[in-house]
Design a protein around this motif. Sequence first.
Motif, PDB file in Angstrom:
ATOM      1  N   PRO A  76       0.969  -1.247   0.070  1.00 28.28           N
ATOM      2  CA  PRO A  76       0.142  -0.061   0.033  1.00 28.28           C
ATOM      3  C   PRO A  76       0.933   1.220  -0.014  1.00 28.28           C
ATOM      4  O   PRO A  76       1.835   1.438   0.843  1.00 28.28           O
ATOM      5  CB  PRO A  76      -0.898  -0.161   1.262  1.00 28.28           C
ATOM      6  N   ILE A  77       0.608   2.277  -1.010  1.00 33.50           N
ATOM      7  CA  ILE A  77       1.490   3.486  -1.070  1.00 33.50           C
ATOM      8  C   ILE A  77       0.198   4.566  -0.900  1.00 33.50           C
ATOM      9  O   ILE A  77      -0.507   4.539  -1.653  1.00 33.50           O
ATOM     10  CB  ILE A  77       2.190   3.532  -2.367  1.00 33.50           C
ATOM     11  N   ILE A  78       0.575   5.546  -0.070  1.00 31.51           N
ATOM     12  CA  ILE A  78      -0.516   6.527   0.171  1.00 31.51           C
ATOM     13  C   ILE A  78       0.584   7.840  -0.144  1.00 31.51           C
ATOM     14  O   ILE A  78       1.466   8.142   0.288  1.00 31.51           O
ATOM     15  CB  ILE A  78      -0.626   6.587   1.773  1.00 31.51           C
ATOM     16  N   ALA A  79      -0.320   8.775  -0.849  1.00 28.27           N
ATOM     17  CA  ALA A  79       0.072   9.928  -1.174  1.00 28.27           C
ATOM     18  C   ALA A  79      -0.201  10.935   0.019  1.00 28.27           C
ATOM     19  O   ALA A  79      -1.254  10.749   0.573  1.00 28.27           O
ATOM     20  CB  ALA A  79      -0.493  10.422  -2.490  1.00 28.27           C
ATOM     21  N   ILE A  80       0.742  11.981   0.181  1.00 28.23           N
ATOM     22  CA  ILE A  80       0.476  12.921   1.356  1.00 28.23           C
ATOM     23  C   ILE A  80       0.749  14.164   0.277  1.00 28.23           C
ATOM     24  O   ILE A  80       1.619  14.528  -0.083  1.00 28.23           O
ATOM     25  CB  ILE A  80       1.318  13.040   2.237  1.00 28.23           C
ATOM     26  N   THR A  81      -0.341  14.970   0.459  1.00 25.03           N
ATOM     27  CA  THR A  81      -0.340  16.338  -0.405  1.00 25.03           C
ATOM     28  C   THR A  81      -1.110  17.471   0.433  1.00 25.03           C
ATOM     29  O   THR A  81      -1.984  17.078   1.088  1.00 25.03           O
ATOM     30  CB  THR A  81      -1.158  15.943  -1.754  1.00 25.03           C
ATOM     31  N   SER A  82      -0.661  18.655   0.088  1.00 26.39           N
ATOM     32  CA  SER A  82      -1.232  19.735   0.652  1.00 26.39           C
ATOM     33  C   SER A  82      -1.975  20.398  -0.644  1.00 26.39           C
ATOM     34  O   SER A  82      -2.948  21.326  -0.101  1.00 26.39           O
ATOM     35  CB  SER A  82      -0.165  20.740   1.195  1.00 26.39           C
ATOM     36  N   HIS A  83      -2.082  19.929  -1.605  1.00 20.56           N
ATOM     37  CA  HIS A  83      -3.021  20.252  -2.738  1.00 20.56           C
ATOM     38  C   HIS A  83      -4.046  19.266  -3.020  1.00 20.56           C
ATOM     39  O   HIS A  83      -3.920  17.993  -2.678  1.00 20.56           O
ATOM     40  CB  HIS A  83      -2.028  20.487  -4.188  1.00 20.56           C
ATOM     41  N   GLN A  84      -4.806  19.752  -3.773  1.00 21.16           N
ATOM     42  CA  GLN A  84      -6.226  18.741  -4.002  1.00 21.16           C
ATOM     43  C   GLN A  84      -6.607  18.940  -5.595  1.00 21.16           C
ATOM     44  O   GLN A  84      -7.780  18.769  -5.875  1.00 21.16           O
ATOM     45  CB  GLN A  84      -7.365  19.177  -3.105  1.00 21.16           C
ATOM     46  N   SER A  85      -5.891  19.442  -6.358  1.00 24.58           N
ATOM     47  CA  SER A  85      -5.896  19.572  -7.854  1.00 24.58           C
ATOM     48  C   SER A  85      -6.279  18.072  -8.425  1.00 24.58           C
ATOM     49  O   SER A  85      -5.843  17.086  -8.205  1.00 24.58           O
ATOM     50  CB  SER A  85      -4.770  20.377  -8.737  1.00 24.58           C
ATOM     51  N   ALA A  86      -7.257  18.582  -9.392  1.00 27.16           N
ATOM     52  CA  ALA A  86      -7.592  17.256 -10.337  1.00 27.16           C
ATOM     53  C   ALA A  86      -6.401  16.471 -11.111  1.00 27.16           C
ATOM     54  O   ALA A  86      -6.106  15.393 -11.031  1.00 27.16           O
ATOM     55  CB  ALA A  86      -8.497  17.614 -11.182  1.00 27.16           C
ATOM     56  N   SER A  87      -5.492  17.449 -11.359  1.00 27.93           N
ATOM     57  CA  SER A  87      -4.325  16.705 -12.075  1.00 27.93           C
ATOM     58  C   SER A  87      -3.224  16.105 -11.078  1.00 27.93           C
ATOM     59  O   SER A  87      -2.976  14.861 -11.597  1.00 27.93           O
ATOM     60  CB  SER A  87      -3.469  17.851 -12.784  1.00 27.93           C
ATOM     61  N   GLU A  88      -3.137  16.640 -10.183  1.00 28.79           N
ATOM     62  CA  GLU A  88      -2.311  15.909  -9.120  1.00 28.79           C
ATOM     63  C   GLU A  88      -2.921  14.542  -8.665  1.00 28.79           C
ATOM     64  O   GLU A  88      -2.241  13.615  -8.453  1.00 28.79           O
ATOM     65  CB  GLU A  88      -2.125  16.812  -7.882  1.00 28.79           C
ATOM     66  N   MET A  89      -4.164  14.515  -8.251  1.00 34.40           N
ATOM     67  CA  MET A  89      -4.891  13.629  -7.825  1.00 34.40           C
ATOM     68  C   MET A  89      -4.924  12.419  -9.058  1.00 34.40           C
ATOM     69  O   MET A  89      -4.862  11.247  -8.702  1.00 34.40           O
ATOM     70  CB  MET A  89      -6.299  13.792  -7.402  1.00 34.40           C
ATOM     71  N   SER A  90      -5.119  13.049 -10.265  1.00 38.82           N
ATOM     72  CA  SER A  90      -5.054  11.878 -11.347  1.00 38.82           C
ATOM     73  C   SER A  90      -3.578  11.280 -11.577  1.00 38.82           C
ATOM     74  O   SER A  90      -3.589  10.040 -11.422  1.00 38.82           O
ATOM     75  CB  SER A  90      -5.617  12.529 -12.475  1.00 38.82           C
ATOM     76  N   ALA A  91      -2.728  12.333 -11.228  1.00 36.33           N
ATOM     77  CA  ALA A  91      -1.370  11.507 -11.263  1.00 36.33           C
ATOM     78  C   ALA A  91      -0.969  10.417 -10.023  1.00 36.33           C
ATOM     79  O   ALA A  91      -0.390   9.556 -10.588  1.00 36.33           O
ATOM     80  CB  ALA A  91      -0.138  12.740 -11.157  1.00 36.33           C
ATOM     81  N   CYS A  92      -1.525  10.739  -8.979  1.00 38.90           N
ATOM     82  CA  CYS A  92      -1.371   9.761  -7.973  1.00 38.90           C
ATOM     83  C   CYS A  92      -1.998   8.455  -8.220  1.00 38.90           C
ATOM     84  O   CYS A  92      -1.366   7.334  -8.082  1.00 38.90           O
ATOM     85  CB  CYS A  92      -1.886  10.338  -6.602  1.00 38.90           C
ATOM     86  N   ARG A  93      -3.215   8.333  -8.734  1.00 42.27           N
ATOM     87  CA  ARG A  93      -3.936   7.329  -9.123  1.00 42.27           C
ATOM     88  C   ARG A  93      -3.215   6.538 -10.289  1.00 42.27           C
ATOM     89  O   ARG A  93      -3.183   5.273 -10.457  1.00 42.27           O
ATOM     90  CB  ARG A  93      -5.538   7.604  -9.670  1.00 42.27           C
ATOM     91  N   GLU A  94      -2.977   7.271 -11.293  1.00 47.13           N
ATOM     92  CA  GLU A  94      -2.358   6.534 -12.440  1.00 47.13           C
ATOM     93  C   GLU A  94      -0.740   5.886 -12.124  1.00 47.13           C
ATOM     94  O   GLU A  94      -0.626   5.027 -12.737  1.00 47.13           O
ATOM     95  CB  GLU A  94      -1.928   7.662 -13.444  1.00 47.13           C
ATOM     96  N   ALA A  95      -0.092   6.450 -11.113  1.00 41.19           N
ATOM     97  CA  ALA A  95       1.046   6.063 -10.542  1.00 41.19           C
ATOM     98  C   ALA A  95       0.883   4.797  -9.906  1.00 41.19           C
ATOM     99  O   ALA A  95       1.805   3.822  -9.699  1.00 41.19           O
ATOM    100  CB  ALA A  95       1.950   7.108  -9.864  1.00 41.19           C
TER     101      ALA A  95
END
Length: 118
Positions: A76-95
């Motif tokens: 399990p790999i969890i992203a930690i972010t201070s942003h919630q942009s659609a592009s960032e969330m999409s990049a996390c899912r795609e990765a």
Amino acid sequence: MHKVLIADDDFISLEVLKAMFANFDVEILTAMTGQEALSLAEQKLELIFLDYEMPDMSGADVCRQLRQTEMHQRTPIIAITSHQSASEMSACREAGMDATLHKPVSPEALSELMSGYL
């Protein structure tokens, strides 16, 4: 005891997260760059937290590389972010990231993730 990696280039965020993990039966490994995270991930880890914005590579880039290794295809790999942009969330899912924690991380959100993955 579970082995957990936290990678975040912000020292204060890293220390706050480490303190929050004191309530769990975990051994914490810490990294401040993506390259350090990749080096530490050469060992067996049960959970990985990656800051999205690190100086040398994004958390998504680190995740993408980890997913190419047999050892971490299912970790399990969890992203930690201070942003919630659609592009960032999409990049996390795609990765291949499994979930996202938003900064500032709440103890309740961390507890919920820990119980779900460990």
